[in-house]
Design an enzyme around this catalytic site. Sequence first.
Site, mmCIF file in Angstrom:
data_model
loop_
_atom_site.group_PDB
_atom_site.id
_atom_site.type_symbol
_atom_site.label_atom_id
_atom_site.label_comp_id
_atom_site.label_asym_id
_atom_site.label_seq_id
_atom_site.Cartn_x
_atom_site.Cartn_y
_atom_site.Cartn_z
ATOM 1 N N LEU A 90 58.662 66.984 71.683
ATOM 2 C CA LEU A 90 59.025 66.556 70.331
ATOM 3 C C LEU A 90 59.649 65.168 70.256
ATOM 4 C CD1 LEU A 90 60.416 69.952 68.969
ATOM 5 C CD2 LEU A 90 58.049 69.191 69.134
ATOM 6 N N GLU A 145 65.997 58.280 75.358
ATOM 7 C CA GLU A 145 65.488 57.332 76.356
ATOM 8 C C GLU A 145 66.618 56.845 77.257
ATOM 9 O OE1 GLU A 145 62.428 58.016 73.517
ATOM 10 O OE2 GLU A 145 64.544 57.587 73.212
ATOM 11 N N ASP A 159 67.333 61.907 95.543
ATOM 12 C CA ASP A 159 66.100 62.021 96.324
ATOM 13 C C ASP A 159 66.125 61.113 97.552
ATOM 14 O OD1 ASP A 159 63.345 62.834 96.843
ATOM 15 O OD2 ASP A 159 62.836 60.791 96.236
#
Length: 158
Positions: free
Chosen positions: A75, A114, A128
């Site tokens: 959305l 964002e 990571d």
Amino acid sequence: MTQFTHINASGEANMVDVSAKAETVREARAEAFVHMAPETLQLIVSGQHHKGDVFATARIAGIQAAKKTWDLIPLCHPLLLSKVEVQLEAIEAENKVRIESVCKLAGKTGVEMEALTAASVAALTIYDMCKAVQKDMVIGQVRLLEKTGGKSGHFKAE
């Protein structure tokens, strides 16, 4: 109480129609933190990490993530971002990295998601890249710091 904008009268999720909204300059800032062992942080700061420049990689990942937010979060509107900035700072006294992102555009909907996505993915990228050295790092305190523009106006976190 304010109503959820993405839920219609039947309780179904829908993408908000922003076609009639005025275009305004909108900006949002967000932050995230990655807590780690002093030894892990030292590898990053000294540039001795075997995977390379952790901050540079996390910065690019955050920028890319901001541009793909619409593809990751249902959305969210695809946005034509005019600015995405991701800054990373080692806070050695507290054994953590602070990430701050800024997103900006001239458009009909805000850029909070964002900015939050940029900070979050930059933090995930640090995890990571460093997980081979330390698996118990903690990502946290992801939050919106400030947003300007749009109908709801200015917001600044306390």
